[in-house]
Design a protein around this motif. Structure first.
Motif, PDB file in Angstrom:
ATOM      1  N   LEU A 115       0.831  -1.208   0.000  1.00  0.00           N
ATOM      2  CA  LEU A 115       0.000   0.000   0.000  1.00  0.00           C
ATOM      3  C   LEU A 115       0.868   1.261   0.000  1.00  0.00           C
ATOM      4  CD1 LEU A 115      -2.847   1.177   0.122  1.00  0.00           C
ATOM      5  CD2 LEU A 115      -2.753   0.967   2.619  1.00  0.00           C
ATOM      6  N   ILE A 116       1.913   1.262   0.818  1.00  0.00           N
ATOM      7  CA  ILE A 116       2.793   2.427   0.885  1.00  0.00           C
ATOM      8  C   ILE A 116       3.474   2.673  -0.454  1.00  0.00           C
ATOM      9  CG2 ILE A 116       4.942   3.308   1.897  1.00  0.00           C
ATOM     10  CD1 ILE A 116       4.067   2.115   4.567  1.00  0.00           C
ATOM     11  N   ASN A 117       3.946   1.607  -1.077  1.00  0.00           N
ATOM     12  CA  ASN A 117       4.616   1.760  -2.378  1.00  0.00           C
ATOM     13  C   ASN A 117       3.670   2.322  -3.439  1.00  0.00           C
ATOM     14  OD1 ASN A 117       7.460   0.982  -2.439  1.00  0.00           O
ATOM     15  ND2 ASN A 117       6.737  -0.950  -1.589  1.00  0.00           N
ATOM     16  N   TYR A 118       2.437   1.855  -3.435  1.00  0.00           N
ATOM     17  CA  TYR A 118       1.452   2.363  -4.388  1.00  0.00           C
ATOM     18  C   TYR A 118       1.245   3.869  -4.183  1.00  0.00           C
ATOM     19  CZ  TYR A 118      -3.182   3.507  -6.223  1.00  0.00           C
ATOM     20  OH  TYR A 118      -4.236   4.126  -6.879  1.00  0.00           O
ATOM     21  N   LEU A 119       1.108   4.280  -2.924  1.00  0.00           N
ATOM     22  CA  LEU A 119       0.848   5.683  -2.629  1.00  0.00           C
ATOM     23  C   LEU A 119       2.067   6.553  -2.938  1.00  0.00           C
ATOM     24  CD1 LEU A 119      -1.128   5.159   0.699  1.00  0.00           C
ATOM     25  CD2 LEU A 119      -2.063   5.869  -1.507  1.00  0.00           C
ATOM     26  N   LYS A 120       3.245   6.031  -2.694  1.00  0.00           N
ATOM     27  CA  LYS A 120       4.453   6.784  -3.049  1.00  0.00           C
ATOM     28  C   LYS A 120       4.537   6.996  -4.559  1.00  0.00           C
ATOM     29  CE  LYS A 120       7.706   5.760   0.719  1.00  0.00           C
ATOM     30  NZ  LYS A 120       8.984   5.084   1.071  1.00  0.00           N
ATOM     31  N   GLN A 121       4.185   5.962  -5.325  1.00  0.00           N
ATOM     32  CA  GLN A 121       4.209   6.087  -6.790  1.00  0.00           C
ATOM     33  C   GLN A 121       3.236   7.150  -7.279  1.00  0.00           C
ATOM     34  OE1 GLN A 121       3.467   2.133  -8.298  1.00  0.00           O
ATOM     35  NE2 GLN A 121       5.326   1.290  -7.349  1.00  0.00           N
ATOM     36  N   LYS A 122       2.162   7.352  -6.515  1.00  0.00           N
ATOM     37  CA  LYS A 122       1.180   8.370  -6.870  1.00  0.00           C
ATOM     38  C   LYS A 122       1.605   9.768  -6.418  1.00  0.00           C
ATOM     39  CE  LYS A 122      -2.083   5.948  -8.883  1.00  0.00           C
ATOM     40  NZ  LYS A 122      -2.584   6.267 -10.248  1.00  0.00           N
ATOM     41  N   GLY A 123       2.742   9.850  -5.719  1.00  0.00           N
ATOM     42  CA  GLY A 123       3.275  11.150  -5.336  1.00  0.00           C
ATOM     43  C   GLY A 123       2.925  11.617  -3.936  1.00  0.00           C
ATOM     44  N   TYR A 124       2.328  10.751  -3.123  1.00  0.00           N
ATOM     45  CA  TYR A 124       1.937  11.158  -1.783  1.00  0.00           C
ATOM     46  C   TYR A 124       3.112  11.090  -0.808  1.00  0.00           C
ATOM     47  CZ  TYR A 124      -2.803  10.869  -3.555  1.00  0.00           C
ATOM     48  OH  TYR A 124      -3.948  11.071  -4.286  1.00  0.00           O
ATOM     49  N   ARG A 125       3.132  12.060   0.111  1.00  0.00           N
ATOM     50  CA  ARG A 125       4.121  12.084   1.177  1.00  0.00           C
ATOM     51  C   ARG A 125       3.431  11.691   2.483  1.00  0.00           C
ATOM     52  NH1 ARG A 125       4.318  16.598  -1.690  1.00  0.00           N
ATOM     53  NH2 ARG A 125       3.222  17.801  -0.074  1.00  0.00           N
ATOM     54  N   PHE A 126       4.178  11.070   3.377  1.00  0.00           N
ATOM     55  CA  PHE A 126       3.607  10.580   4.628  1.00  0.00           C
ATOM     56  C   PHE A 126       4.066  11.460   5.786  1.00  0.00           C
ATOM     57  CE2 PHE A 126       3.578   7.046   1.718  1.00  0.00           C
ATOM     58  CZ  PHE A 126       2.357   6.441   1.954  1.00  0.00           C
ATOM     59  N   ARG A 127       3.105  11.853   6.606  1.00  0.00           N
ATOM     60  CA  ARG A 127       3.403  12.710   7.756  1.00  0.00           C
ATOM     61  C   ARG A 127       2.757  12.131   9.011  1.00  0.00           C
ATOM     62  NH1 ARG A 127       3.933  18.106   6.422  1.00  0.00           N
ATOM     63  NH2 ARG A 127       4.449  18.401   8.636  1.00  0.00           N
ATOM     64  N   ARG A 128       3.383  12.401  10.138  1.00  0.00           N
ATOM     65  CA  ARG A 128       2.737  12.060  11.406  1.00  0.00           C
ATOM     66  C   ARG A 128       1.498  12.947  11.569  1.00  0.00           C
ATOM     67  NH1 ARG A 128       6.890  12.489  16.211  1.00  0.00           N
ATOM     68  NH2 ARG A 128       6.646  14.674  15.601  1.00  0.00           N
ATOM     69  N   VAL A 129       0.451  12.391  12.106  1.00  0.00           N
ATOM     70  CA  VAL A 129      -0.810  13.128  12.169  1.00  0.00           C
ATOM     71  C   VAL A 129      -0.694  14.370  13.037  1.00  0.00           C
ATOM     72  CG1 VAL A 129      -1.833  11.892  14.127  1.00  0.00           C
ATOM     73  CG2 VAL A 129      -3.304  12.818  12.352  1.00  0.00           C
ATOM     74  N   ASN A 130       0.122  14.326  14.088  1.00  0.00           N
ATOM     75  CA  ASN A 130       0.262  15.491  14.958  1.00  0.00           C
ATOM     76  C   ASN A 130       0.961  16.647  14.254  1.00  0.00           C
ATOM     77  OD1 ASN A 130       2.588  13.657  15.199  1.00  0.00           O
ATOM     78  ND2 ASN A 130       3.413  15.233  16.555  1.00  0.00           N
ATOM     79  N   ASP A 131       1.760  16.356  13.223  1.00  0.00           N
ATOM     80  CA  ASP A 131       2.423  17.417  12.468  1.00  0.00           C
ATOM     81  C   ASP A 131       1.455  18.125  11.532  1.00  0.00           C
ATOM     82  OD1 ASP A 131       4.913  16.885  13.613  1.00  0.00           O
ATOM     83  OD2 ASP A 131       5.351  15.329  12.131  1.00  0.00           O
ATOM     84  N   LEU A 132       0.325  17.486  11.254  1.00  0.00           N
ATOM     85  CA  LEU A 132      -0.657  18.067  10.341  1.00  0.00           C
ATOM     86  C   LEU A 132      -1.834  18.691  11.070  1.00  0.00           C
ATOM     87  CD1 LEU A 132      -0.732  15.226   7.656  1.00  0.00           C
ATOM     88  CD2 LEU A 132       0.451  17.410   7.498  1.00  0.00           C
ATOM     89  N   VAL A 133      -2.006  18.329  12.358  1.00  0.00           N
ATOM     90  CA  VAL A 133      -3.118  18.881  13.137  1.00  0.00           C
ATOM     91  C   VAL A 133      -2.839  20.342  13.437  1.00  0.00           C
ATOM     92  CG1 VAL A 133      -4.201  18.836  15.415  1.00  0.00           C
ATOM     93  CG2 VAL A 133      -3.890  16.732  14.157  1.00  0.00           C
ATOM     94  N   ILE A 134      -3.863  21.174  13.368  1.00  0.00           N
ATOM     95  CA  ILE A 134      -3.705  22.603  13.634  1.00  0.00           C
ATOM     96  C   ILE A 134      -4.497  22.995  14.870  1.00  0.00           C
ATOM     97  CG2 ILE A 134      -3.207  23.282  11.293  1.00  0.00           C
ATOM     98  CD1 ILE A 134      -6.128  23.822  10.917  1.00  0.00           C
TER      99      ILE A 134
END
Length: 813
Positions: free
Chosen positions: A794-813
């Motif tokens: 799943l991770i490889n598929y998403l990386k091929q699509k150009g997605y970056r992975f972040r910890r959820v707390n780094d994205l919470v505002i």
């Protein structure tokens, strides 16, 4: 510079005043928010069209019909609203209507970034005791008690000067403290940490807004030295004998450098010619109590919190013993804070004290359903303070059903009363031009904001935004009412302040009083303009505003108004940053959909069989994940080595409730199955066991509720703990990995789940941008087909699509 420019202009008196102008919010506009300017004309012409022009290329990016002519307002014979809310592209623009253009402004999700922190500068500059701006101390000899049983010196140095004089009041200081605490609680990601507690440079691992709030709390503790001792005021209007820098203490009171400290008697007070109309102690005691309670939440797990908790209940009891208002004391002049309501203060205090006090809070709510000035044309000075009923929102976040609906309705009734006046003019101005009209404006905008958050109803969004726009330049004078904000805008240059007048010190972030009715201005004592009026063309029989230090009625900055503005600015910045977020019942179910980022989250209660495989895959793929475990899970010794390894590798670890409680009914979401005390006790137990495992819970800012099920009340309680709810994005399907074949049609194989994620990516608007994918850290043994074993694919598929992975707390505002 503004004054020099005025002299140049007035030298050429034959120059005509522009017939038409366009008033804008000088800060700018977020891409997905309400975006309205106001066209104003000295003539009776009407406007048909307007254009939004790219300031760089000169290209017309948007063209629209102007809204219907709104008629005369103030100095203008014709006005019209220019609504470009449907345009979302970031950039630099100006508006063109006929031959008139507006100043250039930004459309960006960062237009409010840093503005709340900027206004904190003014709060620090207002500090009494040690003043970090001056790097010197003042008023260290306060003070000698009056009216009360004490006769010896009372140590009350500290807190903030109220305005440009150096008087200090619990009335305004407590309200300021509460708003700073609430801003820290509700919008923790907005504020920076660049200063120490004393206001000097240097990080102290605490947001600067909490440092400032604690400065207020520490002074309130001094003003409430015992359960049977409460003071309301330091100094009186004998202070008003000329401008001076605060460290130049005076002996205006006949006791050397000591100033009088007024004991709360609940009876009329005034040592000189005038007296107030005090009837009790509850208005002041309620303010003390609510600040202490909220402070206890934000400074939890400390001896300081224990002190605040005790004083919160004691202050509430003090107020209950003598219902009524504890007004500030006048002296030689008739001006004082004429607060005539108190049940709102006690409602807020009771709501903060928790479950055992909620019925009493409701009783107080019924006594002031709608703040009396809303919809009125006038009121006494600070008569209905703190201008909105904060208790309604706090109570509504903790209850459900008919009572909650009633509280929300109370807010709506008040807003509707203002709207019936505001809808009649292009500025949507429904706030009366009484003394400190800007303070009423920002407070009312917060009531609109809270109503929208609690109800989900956007009906009054443009009214709410119009109040905010008014403060930053969308007003007849075309000026921001905040010193130095924005930096390149038209802002106060000559306020009624000794800092600017005597030393030319900037008072960054100070909100000035704002326009007053012309008839009020003409009847005030001791006002004399010192310079020619640069806004003369925009004064009217309706209202006046002067950027002149001689006008204490419209151009004096106030500490409490600035603190309320800080909350509003934090809300605006948070909302602008959340423009691409999806919020469900106060929980974030999708991050910023404008960025190609994904958060992988993992939960666990009973089962942890996938921990090793998940950890290995994330390490191989160099991806950081976010793990949310119950206390049951953290205590399981079988999983503890893996938990410690995850933490060591830099993954985010958060709570998932201690005992995996079901918070609310599956079929009637609004119906709670736990009390606030049960919720807090359970969550704190979860955090405690995390701490025992060496996880720094000071950095824990978000969590996933058990069963991924919550409601508005849970979100409110969570916010009170500084926790933001996050959860999986509906429709992705990954959360179904807990199912097993014996569940029948509910069972989803790993292949079906992966296909569901791919289908979401292919078919949904925004694709997987900002999506939160949830996978369980372990599942029932009856499920042989483990999704966590497909994580690498799943991770490889998403990386091929150009997605970056972040910890959820780094994205919470």
């Amino acid at each position: 510079m503004k004054k020099l420019l005025l002299l140049v202009i007035t030298a050429f008196i034959s120059l005509p005043v522009l017939a038409d102008v366009i008033r804008i919010n000088q800060l700018g506009y977020p891409p997905h928010g309400s975006k309205v300017a106001v066209w104003c004309s000295k003539e009776q012409d009407t406007l048909k069209y307007f254009e939004l022009v790219d300031a760089t290329s000169g290209d017309v990016m948007f063209k629209s019909k102007a809204m219907r002519a709104a008629g005369a307002y103030g100095p203008f014979r014709q006005t019209s609203r220019l609504d470009f809310s449907s345009f979302h592209t970031p950039g630099q623009y100006y508006l063109r209507a006929g031959s008139t253009t507006s100043p250039t402004f930004s459309i960006s999700d960062t237009v409010y970034k840093g503005t709340a922190d900027f206004c904190l500068r003014y709060m620090r500059q207002q500090r009494s005791g040690f003043n970090p701006f001056l790097r010197d101390s003042c008023h260290t000899h306060d003070g000698f008690p009056v009216y009360g049983p004490d006769t010896t010196f009372v140590r009350v140095s500290g807190g903030w000067h109220d305005a440009s004089d150096y008087l200090q009041y619990v009335t305004t200081s407590a309200n300021a403290t509460w708003h700073l605490l609430a801003a820290a609680r509700d919008f923790p990601k907005v504020f920076s940490d660049s200063l120490q507690a004393n206001g000097l440079p240097g990080s102290n691992q605490l947001p600067d807004v909490l440092d400032e709030a604690k400065w207020g709390l520490d002074w309130l503790i001094k003003m409430n030295p015992g359960d049977d001792r409460m003071y309301n005021q330091v100094g009186d209007d004998r202070d008003h004998q000329g401008m001076r820098i605060p460290k130049q203490d005076t002996n205006f009171y006949g006791r050397g450098l000591e100033r009088p400290v007024y004991f709360c008697t609940g009876e009329p007070q005034g040592l000189l010619k005038y007296r107030n109309r005090a009837t009790g102690t509850a208005s002041t005691a309620g303010k003390f109590s609510s600040c202490f309670s909220l402070g206890q939440q934000l400074f939890a797990h400390s001896g300081y919190a224990d002190t605040l908790g005790h004083k919160a209940k004691a202050a509430y009891t003090f107020g209950m013993a003598k219902p009524g208002v504890c007004q500030t004391a006048p002296g030689r002049s008739p001006y004082f804070y004429e607060e005539d309501n108190w049940t709102d203060d006690m409602e807020l205090a009771a709501a903060h004290l928790g479950n055992n006090y909620l019925d009493t809070a409701w009783h107080f709510a019924l006594q002031e359903p709608v703040t009396p000035w809303l919809g009125k044309d006038t009121a006494r000075h600070y008569q209905w303070y703190p201008f909105i009923n904060q208790g309604h929102a706090e109570l509504a976040r903790q209850i459900s059903g008919a009572r909650k609906d009633t509280l929300i309705h109370y807010y709506k009734v008040g807003i509707e009363r203002v709207w019936q006046k505001a809808r009649l003019n292009a500025f949507y101005r429904g706030v009366p031009f009484i003394w400190c009209s800007n303070n009423l404006t920002v407070a009312f905008a917060i009531q609109c904001y809270w109503y929208r958050q609690l109800s989900g109803d956007d009906t009054y969004l443009q009214l709410e935004q119009a109040c905010f726009d008014w403060i930053f330049g969308c007003n007849p004078w075309g000026t921001s009412m905040v010193y130095g904000l924005p930096a390149n805008g038209d802002t106060p240059a000559d306020p009624h302040s000794s800092f600017t007048h005597l030393k030319q010190y900037p008072i960054d972030g100070g909100l000035v009083d704002g326009p007053v009715y012309t008839n009020i201005f003409k009847n005030l004592i001791g006002i004399q303009l010192q310079d020619a009026d640069e806004y003369a063309a925009f004064q009217s029989d309706l209202a006046v505003y002067h950027d002149d230090y001689g006008d204490y009625s419209t151009n004096e900055p106030t500490m409490d108004g600035t603190a309320v503005l800080i909350y509003l600015l934090a809300a605006q910045e948070n909302q602008a940053r959340r423009s691409g977020y999806t919020i469900t019942h106060g929980g974030i179910t999708r991050m910023d959909s404008t960025h190609q980022e994904i958060a992988l989250v993992f939960t666990g209660d009973e089962f942890g069989d996938g921990l090793s495989a998940i950890s290995k895959t994330l390490q191989q793929e160099k991806v950081k994940g976010s793990f949310f475990f119950t206390g049951n899970f953290y205590r399981n010794k079988a999983w503890q080595p893996a938990i410690r390894q995850l933490y060591k590798e830099g993954h985010y670890l958060g709570p998932h409730s201690d005992k995996h409680l079901l918070y609310c009914d599956w079929n009637k979401r609004d119906s709670l199955l736990v009390t606030k005390e049960q919720f807090l006790q359970d969550m704190n137990a979860n955090l405690d066991v995390m701490q025992q495992l060496g996880i720094d819970t000071a950095n824990v800012r978000c969590y996933i509720p058990p069963y991924e099920w919550w409601n508005d009340s849970i979100a409110g309680w969570s916010a009170g703990m500084g926790l933001q709810i996050v959860c999986f994005t509906p429709g992705t399907g990954s959360n179904a990995d807990y199912t097993y074949p014996e569940m029948g049609i509910r069972y989803k194989s790993s292949k079906a789940i992966v296909q569901s994620v791919k289908a979401f990516e292919k078919n949904k608007a925004g694709k997987l941008n900002g999506v939160i994918l949830l996978i369980h850290a372990g599942t029932d043994a009856r499920r042989k087909d483990k999704l966590y074993l497909q994580l690498h694919q799943l991770i490889n598929y998403l990386k091929q699509k150009g997605y970056r992975f972040r910890r959820v707390n780094d994205l919470v505002i």
